[in-house]
Structure formats: structure tokens, C-alpha cells
Design a protein around this motif. Structure first.
Motif, PDB file in Angstrom:
ATOM      1  N   ARG A  73       0.838  -1.198   0.000  1.00 27.50           N
ATOM      2  CA  ARG A  73       0.000   0.000   0.000  1.00 27.50           C
ATOM      3  C   ARG A  73       0.873   1.248   0.000  1.00 27.50           C
ATOM      4  N   CYS A  74       0.461   2.228  -0.778  1.00 29.21           N
ATOM      5  CA  CYS A  74       1.132   3.531  -0.780  1.00 29.21           C
ATOM      6  C   CYS A  74       0.175   4.512  -0.106  1.00 29.21           C
ATOM      7  N   ARG A  75       0.452   4.847   1.132  1.00 24.48           N
ATOM      8  CA  ARG A  75      -0.507   5.618   1.923  1.00 24.48           C
ATOM      9  C   ARG A  75      -0.702   7.030   1.382  1.00 24.48           C
ATOM     10  N   PRO A  76      -1.905   7.581   1.539  1.00 22.91           N
ATOM     11  CA  PRO A  76      -2.184   8.951   1.077  1.00 22.91           C
ATOM     12  C   PRO A  76      -1.199   9.938   1.692  1.00 22.91           C
ATOM     13  N   GLY A  77      -0.727  10.847   0.864  1.00 24.50           N
ATOM     14  CA  GLY A  77       0.245  11.837   1.309  1.00 24.50           C
ATOM     15  C   GLY A  77       1.664  11.513   0.898  1.00 24.50           C
ATOM     16  N   THR A  78       1.887  10.300   0.406  1.00 23.91           N
ATOM     17  CA  THR A  78       3.238   9.922  -0.010  1.00 23.91           C
ATOM     18  C   THR A  78       3.716  10.786  -1.171  1.00 23.91           C
ATOM     19  N   PHE A  79       2.856  10.936  -2.192  1.00 22.11           N
ATOM     20  CA  PHE A  79       3.237  11.760  -3.345  1.00 22.11           C
ATOM     21  C   PHE A  79       3.477  13.208  -2.917  1.00 22.11           C
ATOM     22  N   ALA A  80       2.611  13.741  -2.058  1.00 18.09           N
ATOM     23  CA  ALA A  80       2.763  15.132  -1.600  1.00 18.09           C
ATOM     24  C   ALA A  80       4.056  15.311  -0.817  1.00 18.09           C
ATOM     25  N   THR A  81       4.415  14.309  -0.011  1.00 19.83           N
ATOM     26  CA  THR A  81       5.662  14.396   0.745  1.00 19.83           C
ATOM     27  C   THR A  81       6.864  14.388  -0.193  1.00 19.83           C
ATOM     28  N   MET A  82       6.814  13.545  -1.224  1.00 22.65           N
ATOM     29  CA  MET A  82       7.898  13.533  -2.205  1.00 22.65           C
ATOM     30  C   MET A  82       8.016  14.898  -2.884  1.00 22.65           C
ATOM     31  N   CYS A  83       6.877  15.501  -3.225  1.00 24.63           N
ATOM     32  CA  CYS A  83       6.909  16.821  -3.867  1.00 24.63           C
ATOM     33  C   CYS A  83       7.509  17.874  -2.938  1.00 24.63           C
ATOM     34  N   ALA A  84       7.188  17.806  -1.650  1.00 26.92           N
ATOM     35  CA  ALA A  84       7.754  18.751  -0.689  1.00 26.92           C
ATOM     36  C   ALA A  84       9.267  18.595  -0.588  1.00 26.92           C
ATOM     37  N   LEU A  85       9.746  17.378  -0.809  1.00 25.95           N
ATOM     38  CA  LEU A  85      11.189  17.122  -0.753  1.00 25.95           C
ATOM     39  C   LEU A  85      11.908  17.661  -1.982  1.00 25.95           C
ATOM     40  N   LYS A 216      -3.451  20.318  -4.897  1.00 30.49           N
ATOM     41  CA  LYS A 216      -4.893  20.227  -4.663  1.00 30.49           C
ATOM     42  C   LYS A 216      -5.558  19.282  -5.650  1.00 30.49           C
ATOM     43  N   THR A 217      -4.977  19.156  -6.837  1.00 26.46           N
ATOM     44  CA  THR A 217      -5.585  18.292  -7.865  1.00 26.46           C
ATOM     45  C   THR A 217      -4.609  17.265  -8.434  1.00 26.46           C
ATOM     46  N   SER A 218      -3.388  17.244  -7.956  1.00 24.00           N
ATOM     47  CA  SER A 218      -2.401  16.315  -8.501  1.00 24.00           C
ATOM     48  C   SER A 218      -2.097  15.222  -7.487  1.00 24.00           C
ATOM     49  N   PRO A 219      -1.673  14.029  -7.974  1.00 22.80           N
ATOM     50  CA  PRO A 219      -1.283  13.749  -9.353  1.00 22.80           C
ATOM     51  C   PRO A 219      -2.428  13.392 -10.305  1.00 22.80           C
ATOM     52  N   ALA A 220      -3.675  13.536  -9.836  1.00 18.41           N
ATOM     53  CA  ALA A 220      -4.802  13.177 -10.705  1.00 18.41           C
ATOM     54  C   ALA A 220      -4.764  13.940 -12.021  1.00 18.41           C
ATOM     55  N   ASP A 221      -4.519  15.255 -11.950  1.00 20.80           N
ATOM     56  CA  ASP A 221      -4.491  16.057 -13.176  1.00 20.80           C
ATOM     57  C   ASP A 221      -3.360  15.628 -14.100  1.00 20.80           C
ATOM     58  N   LEU A 222      -2.259  15.163 -13.540  1.00 16.24           N
ATOM     59  CA  LEU A 222      -1.139  14.732 -14.377  1.00 16.24           C
ATOM     60  C   LEU A 222      -1.540  13.553 -15.248  1.00 16.24           C
ATOM     61  N   LEU A 223      -2.431  12.709 -14.724  1.00 18.81           N
ATOM     62  CA  LEU A 223      -2.866  11.534 -15.476  1.00 18.81           C
ATOM     63  C   LEU A 223      -3.991  11.857 -16.449  1.00 18.81           C
ATOM     64  N   SER A 224      -4.779  12.886 -16.151  1.00 17.42           N
ATOM     65  CA  SER A 224      -5.991  13.118 -16.941  1.00 17.42           C
ATOM     66  C   SER A 224      -5.809  14.123 -18.067  1.00 17.42           C
ATOM     67  N   ARG A 225      -4.795  14.950 -17.998  1.00 12.08           N
ATOM     68  CA  ARG A 225      -4.636  15.999 -19.001  1.00 12.08           C
ATOM     69  C   ARG A 225      -3.396  15.759 -19.846  1.00 12.08           C
ATOM     70  N   PRO A 226      -3.548  15.576 -21.151  1.00 15.12           N
ATOM     71  CA  PRO A 226      -2.387  15.352 -22.008  1.00 15.12           C
ATOM     72  C   PRO A 226      -1.390  16.504 -21.925  1.00 15.12           C
TER      73      PRO A 226
END
Length: 345
Positions: A73-85, A216-226
Motif C-alpha cells: 500500500r502507498c498511503r495517502p500523502g506519499t506523493f505530496a511528501t515527495m513533492c515537498a522534498l 490540490k488536484t495532482s497527481p490526478a491532473d497529471l494523469l488526466s490531461r495530455p
């Protein structure tokens, strides 16, 4: 751009892990403003806002950013923490190095490793453990997110020179042309993206307030918008615009506006795995699907808005695009719950 659409395949693929784990995927679809009945149409598509919302619903409900497809499992907030780094990295090369080091803290890891040989750089997928990804969705998402995050951080798309996949070309492989805009190779030795190493020296131009808004909308937007802003495909779409009821500009005019010759432009579009005719057809298709979600618009009016003088010609074209008539498609979008755009307004 609301009119951009995402294939039904990617909707089903995004839900596959949740479905295997017994979640109510119809409820997830309705929360995203997508009628479950629409997915009965084999060639159905949803708009990018709906798809972005669906990704957020899946991550939130499953509490897993790998959507039930990873080896852990990749817990919620993992991507945001990587971005903060990585936001304080001076260059794109440092972004990828820090992101890799962060991801390696988790065992088993699923991430991308940066390699450089001469003037070429590669992001190579590192996937440890047994993943449950029969539709290839997790692997595709990994490539897309790392590539588009890097592009956003430096304020310019990282132009890809190639993409490799260590599995056979999947049934939805044709969609890859519009995701990666570069030469594709299946059954390769690894999963990777290649690009000119000069991009590694590009400075990071985003700051923490921008990152806060981005998340606020990523990474969802990264996957949905070409990511088309620096491709000829994207530039042509922008030049054509959204008013398809008027005669579209011809190819020679488009080439002149892009300061290139028609011959060179045809070659560039071939490298991006598309053509001028396909770009026009897909623009009409996406706009038609978007307008069909507005029940106040008669189908004949939609035909005119997307550039057809005869409704019968529009019906034939739409059936070729989606497998059903405009009326049948509109019926598929109707649902007792949310209308298609209500969750993303």
C-alpha cells in the motif's frame, strides 16, 4: 480544457484494483460524476475533469495511491511528501535523484531511476515485489506522473525521444501514441522514458505556494490531461481553437503559423504518432462528447457546432468514433445520480 476526453479503458483500468478488492466501483463512478451505464459502451470516453475526480475518489476511498495494484500500500500523502522534498531542488536532474532516494525508503519500492549516457538520459522503472497490474495501468501511471511532474517543475515539457515497455503491446496500445508522443518499443528489456540530457540542467522554477496549489488536484491532473503544450499536436489544437462550426484552417496556414514548412510539419507529426486529419477528427470527437453531456442542446445543433453541415454525416462519424449513435451515447450518460459534469464544477 474541458473538452479533452479519456478512453473508457483507462476508467476501467483505474478501478480494477478497487473492483478486485470488493469496493463499490459504481458508487465511485457516481461520486466522480460518471454514469456507470456509460461504460457499457465499448468506445465510451469521459472528460478530463471527471477522470481527475475519479482518481481522487479512488485514492481517498482505498487509502492507497497505488490503487490496489502495487506490491504494497502507498498511503495517502506519499506523493505530496515527495513533492515537498523535491521542490527545493536546483535542477531537474536533482529532482529525479531526490525523488528516487525518497522512494527507495519504502520496501518494496516502485519508482523511476535516472540514468545518463552521454547526451541521452533515461528514467527507468524500478518495480520490486509482485504487483497486481494486469492492465498495465500502474506502470503507465508511474511513467506519466514522473515525466509530467518534472515538466511542471521546470515550466516546460521534457520532450521524449523514446519509450520502452517490457511487456507485449497491450490491446489499448494505440492510446500510447497520445500519451507519450514519441517512438514506442514493446517487449523491451525494461520500462523507460528517454530524453535529451540537456533537460537535466533545467532549473526548477516553481515555489512552495505554487506546489501547494498544484497538489490540490495532482497527481490526478497529471494523469488526466495530455501534456501537449510543447508538441506540434498541442500547438495545432490551440491554433484550430474550439469553434469548429467555422471552416478549419488548412495545413499550409497551420505550417506558416508554426514557422515551418508543410513537409517538415508532416514529418514532425509522424514522429508524434499522429496526423493533421487525426488531430481534427479527435478535436471533433472530444467536443461532441462534451456537448452531448449538455442535455439542453439538440443533437442537430451539436452536429453544427463540431463542423458538420449534415446531421447524417455527423451520426456516421460519431458512430465510427464511439461505436454508437449520438442519441445512444447520450442515453448512456444519463444516470439517476449525478450528471456527468456535476462533480467537477
Amino acid at each position: 480544457m474541458t473538452e479533452l476526453t479519456v478512453s473508457r479503458h483507462f476508467v476501467e483500468a483505474a478501478l480494477s484494483g478497487a473492483r478486485r478488492q470488493g469496493y463499490d466501483t459504481d458508487a465511485m463512478l457516481r461520486r466522480a460524476g460518471i454514469a456507470p451505464e456509460l461504460l457499457r459502451i465499448e468506445k465510451a470516453r469521459v472528460n478530463s475533469q471527471q477522470y481527475s475526480r475519479l482518481m481522487q475518489v479512488i485514492w481517498g476511498e482505498m487509502a492507497d495511491e497505488f490503487m490496489g495494484m502495487g506490491s504494497r500500500r502507498c498511503r495517502p500523502g506519499t506523493f505530496a511528501t515527495m513533492c515537498a522534498l523535491v521542490i527545493d531542488s536546483p535542477t531537474l536532474g536533482e529532482v529525479f535523484e531526490r525523488a528516487y532516494q525518497f522512494s527507495r525508503l519504502f520496501d518494496p519500492t516502485i519508482c523511476m531511476r535516472l540514468e545518463q549516457t552521454g547526451d541521452q538520459a533515461r528514467l527507468v522503472a524500478v518495480i520490486e515485489g509482485d504487483i497486481d497490474d494486469p492492465t498495465c495501468f500502474l506502470r503507465e501511471s508511474l511513467l506519466v506522473i514522473w515525466h509530467r511532474l518534472g515538466s511542471w517543475l521546470i515550466g516546460q515539457p521534457v520532450e521524449l525521444t523514446g519509450a520502452t515497455f517490457d511487456y507485449p503491446r497491450p490491446p489499448h496500445g494505440d492510446e500510447y501514441r497520445h500519451i507519450f508522443h514519441c517512438p514506442l518499443a514493446f517487449e523491451a528489456a525494461d520500462i523507460s522514458l528517454s530524453f535529451d540530457a540537456r533537460f537535466l540542467a533545467a532549473p526548477v522554477i516553481r515555489d512552495r505556494p505554487e506546489m501547494h496549489q498544484f497538489l490540490k488536484t495532482s497527481p490526478a491532473d497529471l494523469l488526466s490531461r495530455p501534456d501537449e503544450s510543447n508538441t506540434y499536436t498541442g500547438q495545432i489544437r490551440a491554433l484550430i481553437g474550439r469553434d469548429l462550426s467555422q471552416p478549419l484552417p488548412d495545413f499550409e496556414w497551420i505550417a506558416a503559423e508554426l514557422h515551418t514548412s508543410p513537409q517538415t510539419l508532416r514529418r514532425r507529426l509522424k514522429q508524434e504518432n499522429t496526423s493533421f486529419q487525426e488531430i481534427k477528427d479527435l478535436l471533433r470527437r472530444d467536443l461532441a462528447i462534451y456537448l452531448l453531456s449538455r442535455e439542453d442542446l439538440p443533437i442537430n445543433d451539436i452536429a453544427h457546432r463540431v463542423g458538420f453541415t449534415e446531421p447524417s454525416t455527423f451520426h456516421r462519424a460519431f458512430k465510427k468514433w464511439t461505436g454508437v449513435t449520438p442519441g445512444a451515447y447520450r442515453e448512456g450518460e444519463r444516470d439517476a445520480g449525478l450528471k456527468p459534469d456535476s462533480a467537477s464544477s
